[in-house]
Design an enzyme around this catalytic site. Structure first.
Site, PDB file in Angstrom:
ATOM      1  N   HIS A 190       0.615  -1.146   0.332  1.00  0.00           N
ATOM      2  CA  HIS A 190      -0.099  -0.074  -0.006  1.00  0.00           C
ATOM      3  C   HIS A 190       0.735   1.000   0.205  1.00  0.00           C
ATOM      4  O   HIS A 190       0.688   2.235   0.424  1.00  0.00           O
ATOM      5  CB  HIS A 190      -1.192  -0.301   0.989  1.00  0.00           C
ATOM      6  N   GLY A 223      -1.447  -9.078  12.898  1.00  0.00           N
ATOM      7  CA  GLY A 223      -1.865  -8.538  12.859  1.00  0.00           C
ATOM      8  C   GLY A 223      -3.031  -7.071  11.998  1.00  0.00           C
ATOM      9  O   GLY A 223      -2.276  -6.121  11.517  1.00  0.00           O
TER      10      GLY A 223
HETATM   11  C1  BV8 Z   1      -7.888  -2.607  -5.416  1.00  0.00           C
HETATM   12  C2  BV8 Z   1      -3.087   3.406   2.483  1.00  0.00           C
HETATM   13  C3  BV8 Z   1      -8.671  -2.765  -8.160  1.00  0.00           C
HETATM   14  C4  BV8 Z   1      -3.652   4.500   2.797  1.00  0.00           C
HETATM   15  C5  BV8 Z   1      -5.033   1.353   2.391  1.00  0.00           C
HETATM   16  C6  BV8 Z   1     -12.380  -7.797  -3.418  1.00  0.00           C
HETATM   17  C7  BV8 Z   1     -12.985  -7.643  -2.330  1.00  0.00           C
HETATM   18  C8  BV8 Z   1     -13.863  -6.461  -1.560  1.00  0.00           C
HETATM   19  C9  BV8 Z   1     -13.749  -5.294  -2.000  1.00  0.00           C
HETATM   20  C10 BV8 Z   1     -13.003  -4.692  -2.672  1.00  0.00           C
HETATM   21  C11 BV8 Z   1     -11.702  -6.327  -3.531  1.00  0.00           C
HETATM   22  N1  BV8 Z   1     -11.241  -6.197  -4.254  1.00  0.00           N
HETATM   23  C12 BV8 Z   1     -11.209  -4.681  -3.832  1.00  0.00           C
HETATM   24  C13 BV8 Z   1     -11.794  -4.161  -2.472  1.00  0.00           C
HETATM   25  C14 BV8 Z   1     -11.817  -2.432  -3.099  1.00  0.00           C
HETATM   26  C15 BV8 Z   1     -10.864  -1.961  -1.436  1.00  0.00           C
HETATM   27  C16 BV8 Z   1     -11.203  -3.183  -0.201  1.00  0.00           C
HETATM   28  O1  BV8 Z   1     -11.064  -4.280   0.074  1.00  0.00           O
HETATM   29  N2  BV8 Z   1     -12.380  -2.595   0.684  1.00  0.00           N
HETATM   30  C17 BV8 Z   1     -12.855  -2.905   1.612  1.00  0.00           C
HETATM   31  C18 BV8 Z   1     -12.655  -2.458   2.924  1.00  0.00           C
HETATM   32  C19 BV8 Z   1     -13.939  -3.597   1.316  1.00  0.00           C
HETATM   33  N3  BV8 Z   1      -9.591  -2.367  -2.399  1.00  0.00           N
HETATM   34  C20 BV8 Z   1      -8.863  -1.770  -2.765  1.00  0.00           C
HETATM   35  O2  BV8 Z   1      -9.389  -0.395  -4.091  1.00  0.00           O
HETATM   36  C21 BV8 Z   1      -7.571  -1.325  -3.301  1.00  0.00           C
HETATM   37  N4  BV8 Z   1      -7.412  -1.686  -4.761  1.00  0.00           N
HETATM   38  O3  BV8 Z   1      -8.271  -3.448  -5.450  1.00  0.00           O
HETATM   39  O4  BV8 Z   1      -7.338  -1.734  -6.671  1.00  0.00           O
HETATM   40  C22 BV8 Z   1      -9.527  -2.232  -7.687  1.00  0.00           C
HETATM   41  C23 BV8 Z   1     -10.194  -1.541  -7.146  1.00  0.00           C
HETATM   42  C24 BV8 Z   1     -12.092  -0.863  -7.003  1.00  0.00           C
HETATM   43  C25 BV8 Z   1     -12.583  -2.468  -7.108  1.00  0.00           C
HETATM   44  C26 BV8 Z   1     -11.862  -3.369  -7.449  1.00  0.00           C
HETATM   45  C27 BV8 Z   1     -10.216  -3.339  -7.415  1.00  0.00           C
HETATM   46  C28 BV8 Z   1      -7.328  -0.975  -2.877  1.00  0.00           C
HETATM   47  C29 BV8 Z   1      -6.793  -0.966  -1.389  1.00  0.00           C
HETATM   48  C30 BV8 Z   1      -5.452  -0.051  -0.842  1.00  0.00           C
HETATM   49  C31 BV8 Z   1      -6.389   1.087   0.290  1.00  0.00           C
HETATM   50  N5  BV8 Z   1      -5.142   1.647   1.050  1.00  0.00           N
HETATM   51  N6  BV8 Z   1      -3.914   2.281   2.956  1.00  0.00           N
HETATM   52  C32 BV8 Z   1      -3.458   4.551   3.836  1.00  0.00           C
HETATM   53  O5  BV8 Z   1      -2.860   4.098   4.496  1.00  0.00           O
HETATM   54  O6  BV8 Z   1      -4.143   5.894   4.279  1.00  0.00           O
HETATM   55  S1  BV8 Z   1      -5.437  -0.209   3.366  1.00  0.00           S
HETATM   56  C33 BV8 Z   1      -5.635   0.002   4.677  1.00  0.00           C
HETATM   57  O7  BV8 Z   1      -6.775  -0.350   6.159  1.00  0.00           O
HETATM   58  C34 BV8 Z   1      -4.455   0.189   5.669  1.00  0.00           C
HETATM   59  O8  BV8 Z   1      -3.403  -0.470   4.330  1.00  0.00           O
HETATM   60  C35 BV8 Z   1      -3.986  -1.349   6.112  1.00  0.00           C
HETATM   61  O9  BV8 Z   1      -2.708  -1.927   5.500  1.00  0.00           O
HETATM   62  C36 BV8 Z   1      -5.141  -1.507   5.474  1.00  0.00           C
HETATM   63  C37 BV8 Z   1      -5.663  -2.566   6.365  1.00  0.00           C
HETATM   64  O10 BV8 Z   1      -6.060  -2.799   7.704  1.00  0.00           O
HETATM   65  P1  BV8 Z   1      -5.439  -3.339   8.549  1.00  0.00           P
HETATM   66  O11 BV8 Z   1      -4.237  -3.506   8.587  1.00  0.00           O
HETATM   67  O12 BV8 Z   1      -5.828  -4.852   8.679  1.00  0.00           O
HETATM   68  O13 BV8 Z   1      -5.898  -2.748  10.149  1.00  0.00           O
HETATM   69  P2  BV8 Z   1      -7.290  -2.823  10.949  1.00  0.00           P
HETATM   70  O14 BV8 Z   1      -7.377  -1.990  11.540  1.00  0.00           O
HETATM   71  O15 BV8 Z   1      -7.728  -3.024  10.116  1.00  0.00           O
HETATM   72  O16 BV8 Z   1      -6.879  -4.063  11.585  1.00  0.00           O
HETATM   73  C38 BV8 Z   1      -5.545  -3.887  12.312  1.00  0.00           C
HETATM   74  C39 BV8 Z   1      -5.562  -5.556  13.404  1.00  0.00           C
HETATM   75  O17 BV8 Z   1      -4.516  -6.168  14.307  1.00  0.00           O
HETATM   76  C40 BV8 Z   1      -7.035  -6.374  14.166  1.00  0.00           C
HETATM   77  O18 BV8 Z   1      -7.791  -6.993  13.538  1.00  0.00           O
HETATM   78  C41 BV8 Z   1      -6.755  -5.985  15.404  1.00  0.00           C
HETATM   79  O19 BV8 Z   1      -7.167  -6.509  16.082  1.00  0.00           O
HETATM   80  C42 BV8 Z   1      -5.200  -6.243  14.957  1.00  0.00           C
HETATM   81  N7  BV8 Z   1      -3.863  -6.215  16.074  1.00  0.00           N
HETATM   82  C43 BV8 Z   1      -4.753  -5.237  16.794  1.00  0.00           C
HETATM   83  N8  BV8 Z   1      -3.818  -4.889  17.813  1.00  0.00           N
HETATM   84  C44 BV8 Z   1      -2.630  -5.897  17.558  1.00  0.00           C
HETATM   85  C45 BV8 Z   1      -3.109  -6.677  17.203  1.00  0.00           C
HETATM   86  N9  BV8 Z   1      -2.945  -7.556  16.128  1.00  0.00           N
HETATM   87  C46 BV8 Z   1      -1.316  -8.442  16.369  1.00  0.00           C
HETATM   88  N10 BV8 Z   1      -0.926  -7.639  17.646  1.00  0.00           N
HETATM   89  C47 BV8 Z   1      -1.553  -6.232  18.164  1.00  0.00           C
HETATM   90  N11 BV8 Z   1      -0.544  -6.127  19.271  1.00  0.00           N
END
Ligand code: BV8
Length: 246
Positions: free
Chosen positions: A122, A190
């Site tokens: 990303h 994570g």
């Molecule tokens: C794309 C950069 C072509 C910006 C980010 C298929 C199915 C469904 C949807 C889609 C799909 N294909 C594409 C999509 C659309 C979309 C998507 O996935 N939407 C989701 C939300 C439904 N994807 C895209 O748009 C991607 N592009 O595929 O292009 C396309 C385009 C359009 C339509 C189709 C195809 C681009 C995705 C990239 C977006 N940019 N980041 C920025 O940072 O500002 S994503 C963002 O979320 C961050 O990068 C982050 O890394 C990422 C994932 O989040 P996590 O890292 O998992 O963080 P989160 O807070 O969610 O969770 C933390 C976890 O840690 C928790 O589970 C928690 O329990 C745990 N935790 C907490 N403490 C600890 C721990 N674990 C261990 N130890 C600890 N101490």
């Protein structure tokens, strides 16, 4: 606590593994004080959802708001240090025959810990791009514009991260998919396993015969598909894993 989670079967598999893939998300940086992507919104940012700000549409509609959000996150990252979870992955990379680290994080903490050849799916919050040309810009045009301006064409600068709706860097995605198809073990660490295509990598690895391990205190959509869940914080579990291995 962490040792109790780590099974002898996992240690045996890791000791004999030829290629391990680690996919990390914001959770591995939580113990460095960087709020996770979905918990990050505090203070003045609490009224916004991260997914709503991390889009080209949001930047086009309100460049200053989105730029200021990234400046706020950049100062959080600047105060952060890699934690024992990051350092444990450096040790795994040094001691395993082949280890691929793929991250969704944009905070650069894996490289600062000493991990090499990190695949940043990303992008990086440390990098700025011209919003019009997409080219990297190290030095903005002089002046006090917010966002700053591209010295070549005068367009706004944007952070060098992949926004929702934007495609991932093709080379990074190709390297991540190749690692998923060839690894013996995939460690999903994570991540909420909600954002695609990154979230699909552990399942791709599973389809190619890999053993799937999830390191996360809470369950995610990957949990039912994992062969082993280490339900604890990465900063405790990963160093314990390394200690038990060697
Ligand atoms: C794309 C950069 C072509 C910006 C980010 C298929 C199915 C469904 C949807 C889609 C799909 N294909 C594409 C999509 C659309 C979309 C998507 O996935 N939407 C989701 C939300 C439904 N994807 C895209 O748009 C991607 N592009 O595929 O292009 C396309 C385009 C359009 C339509 C189709 C195809 C681009 C995705 C990239 C977006 N940019 N980041 C920025 O940072 O500002 S994503 C963002 O979320 C961050 O990068 C982050 O890394 C990422 C994932 O989040 P996590 O890292 O998992 O963080 P989160 O807070 O969610 O969770 C933390 C976890 O840690 C928790 O589970 C928690 O329990 C745990 N935790 C907490 N403490 C600890 C721990 N674990 C261990 N130890 C600890 N101490």
């Amino acid at each position: 606590m962490a040792a109790a989670l780590i099974s002898a079967a996992l240690l045996e598999r890791l000791a004999g593994a030829q290629h391990v893939l680690a996919l990390t998300g914001a959770g591995i940086s939580a113990e460095s004080g960087v709020p996770t992507f979905r918990d990050a919104q505090t203070g003045p940012w609490a009224k916004y959802r991260a997914e709503d700000l991390a889009t080209p549409e949001a930047f086009t509609a309100n460049p200053r708001l989105v730029w200021d959000w990234y400046e706020w996150r950049r100062q959080l990252v600047a105060q952060a240090e890699p934690n024992p979870g990051h350092h444990a992955l450096v040790t795994l990379q040094r001691r395993l025959p082949r280890f691929t680290l793929v991250t969704q994080n944009v905070d650069g903490l894996h490289a600062r810990a000493g991990s090499r050849a990190v695949v940043e799916l990303h992008g990086s919050i440390a990098q700025n791009l011209c919003f019009a040309e997409g080219t990297p810009v190290d030095e903005p045009a002089p002046g006090d514009s917010v966002p700053p301006l591209c010295p070549d064409c005068g367009a706004f600068l944007r952070p060098g991260v992949v926004w929702f709706g934007e495609s991932l860097p093709p080379q990074a995605l190709q390297r991540a998919e190749e690692a998923a198809q060839t690894c013996d073990i995939v460690l999903s660490i994570g991540t909420s396993s909600l954002v695609h295509p990154a979230a699909g990598l552990p399942l791709l690895a599973k389809r190619h015969g890999a053993y799937v391990v999830e390191v996360n205190p809470t369950s995610t959509p990957l949990t039912p598909h994992a062969d082993l869940v280490l339900a604890g914080p990465a900063g405790l579990v990963l160093p314990e894993l390394v200690r038990l291995l060697w």
